[in-house]
Design an enzyme around this catalytic site. Sequence first.
Site, short mmCIF file in Angstrom:
data_model
loop_
_atom_site.label_atom_id
_atom_site.label_comp_id
_atom_site.label_asym_id
_atom_site.label_seq_id
_atom_site.Cartn_x
_atom_site.Cartn_y
_atom_site.Cartn_z
N LYS A 123 6.54 -2.85 -2.71
CA LYS A 123 5.21 -3.45 -2.90
C LYS A 123 4.19 -2.44 -3.42
CE LYS A 123 6.58 -7.49 -1.64
NZ LYS A 123 8.02 -7.32 -1.70
C1 LIG Z 1 6.60 -13.30 -2.12
C2 LIG Z 1 7.18 -12.61 -0.94
N1 LIG Z 1 7.08 -13.18 0.27
C3 LIG Z 1 7.57 -12.59 1.37
C4 LIG Z 1 8.19 -11.36 1.31
C5 LIG Z 1 8.74 -10.76 2.56
O1 LIG Z 1 8.24 -9.48 2.84
P1 LIG Z 1 9.08 -8.48 3.73
O2 LIG Z 1 10.23 -8.00 2.91
O3 LIG Z 1 8.11 -7.38 4.06
O4 LIG Z 1 9.52 -9.23 4.93
C6 LIG Z 1 8.31 -10.72 0.08
C7 LIG Z 1 8.95 -9.40 -0.03
O5 LIG Z 1 10.04 -9.15 -0.35
C8 LIG Z 1 7.81 -11.36 -1.08
O6 LIG Z 1 7.93 -10.79 -2.27
#
Ligand SMILES: Cc1ncc(COP(=O)(O)O)c(C=O)c1O
Length: 435
Positions: free
Chosen positions: A196
């Site tokens: 990110k």
């Molecule tokens: C659009 C979106 N939603 C949710 C997530 C979930 O985040 P995390 O990997 O921190 O759980 C991500 C990340 O991969 C994402 O890109």
Amino acid sequence: MSEVLAIYGGAPAIAPGTVKNWPPIDRIDEEMVLEALHGKSQARGPQNLAFEKEFCAWNGNHFALFTNSGTAALHMCLAGCGIGAGDQVLVTAYSWSSSATCILHHDAIPIFVDIDPETFLMDPDKIEAAITPRTKAIIVVQLHGLCDDMDKINAIARKHHLKVIEDACQAHGALYKGRKAGTLGDCAAFSLNQNKCLSCGEGGIFVTDNEDIYNGAAKLWSFGETSRPEQSRDYHAYALGWMYRNNEITAAYARAQLSKYDFYFKTLRANGGYLLENLSGTPGLLLPYEPAYAVHNWYNFNLRIDFAQRGIHDVDTQIAFRDAVAAALREEGVAATVWQRFILPEMTVFAAKNAYGHGYPWSIPGADEGVDYTPSRFPNALEYSRKHISIVQTLRAPNGLDIAEKAALGIRKVFENLDRIDVERIQQIVAERQK
Ligand SMILES: Cc1ncc(COP(=O)(O)O)c(C=O)c1O
């Protein structure tokens, strides 16, 4: 520059080792992480509270909870909004899996809405047709770092008494009519995983301005307890809770990275803007679109192949050609990937309507009525999943305009040589390299 494509042995547009790793680490990160490591507590403590406060100040939210993932923060949004078993929640048909599995985590039913073919975001004009008496919320995914048309979506939500949850996991700093992602609905979730624009390795943050939503989310976040994070705990589970907290060392790292975010954002804007301007008019290439209402954070800069222009209509041929083009771009030194090959309704967890076993939560009486995940109902999402190529790391700080310039040359080179993309030959080359 050599016009022989790098995948066929020509010189790459970006020499290996030129693109710097993400995220950049400097003395600020090292000092803050070391300080946390030597602090009294390594579990949740003052670093967590400080990060939440700093994030709120930076983003413009009242309440925040630092979590161990963006997915955890999304689940907290559902809990905070009072979603119950068997309720329906609308979400885009094209996103990361947990934009929709978070609905299942809370025993509710995802209802997919097709995307707009220009923004690749949930099409606001298709939302009302998907609303039923069971609908309780809309999850708006600010995908790729672009905000959806929130005025339109919030107006629909108000009319139907629905909560609006932002999946801002990719949208740090992105703007809608001058307002930041994560302040545009009832509550929001950000991810801080390494991919990110704001990263702490793994982590997330839940934000809201609404105290009731905050309290509901906080209960889920920490074992069903109700004490505020800054208060002492009574270790009583008042509700079903999870363990979604994060630790001090990661919080310190997140604080260090946040302190540099404005530089990261400026770099992304400059690099993304450069590509947009300099690639315009490239044959066979469709560029991303930034609506007048938005400031994109270029988390993911998307290229698409204009298959209509090239006369390629067969789906399997399109996918094979797209994959070969992505491989050719990578050989030029441009970190090109295919981000999501499947639309959400195609993913087995949804298609099989079985999350927890025994068909749950669709097996809740009445919950599955009219719920149809047939992929062809989402033609724009399907088309996008076949066409897109994503560029992420190349545009991130500390890589500046010198790299963006080389990336543009590499992309132009590949697209100007689309006639030379020999799919079978490239598949063989890729297979050889993977041995
Ligand atoms: C659009 C979106 N939603 C949710 C997530 C979930 O985040 P995390 O990997 O921190 O759980 C991500 C990340 O991969 C994402 O890109």
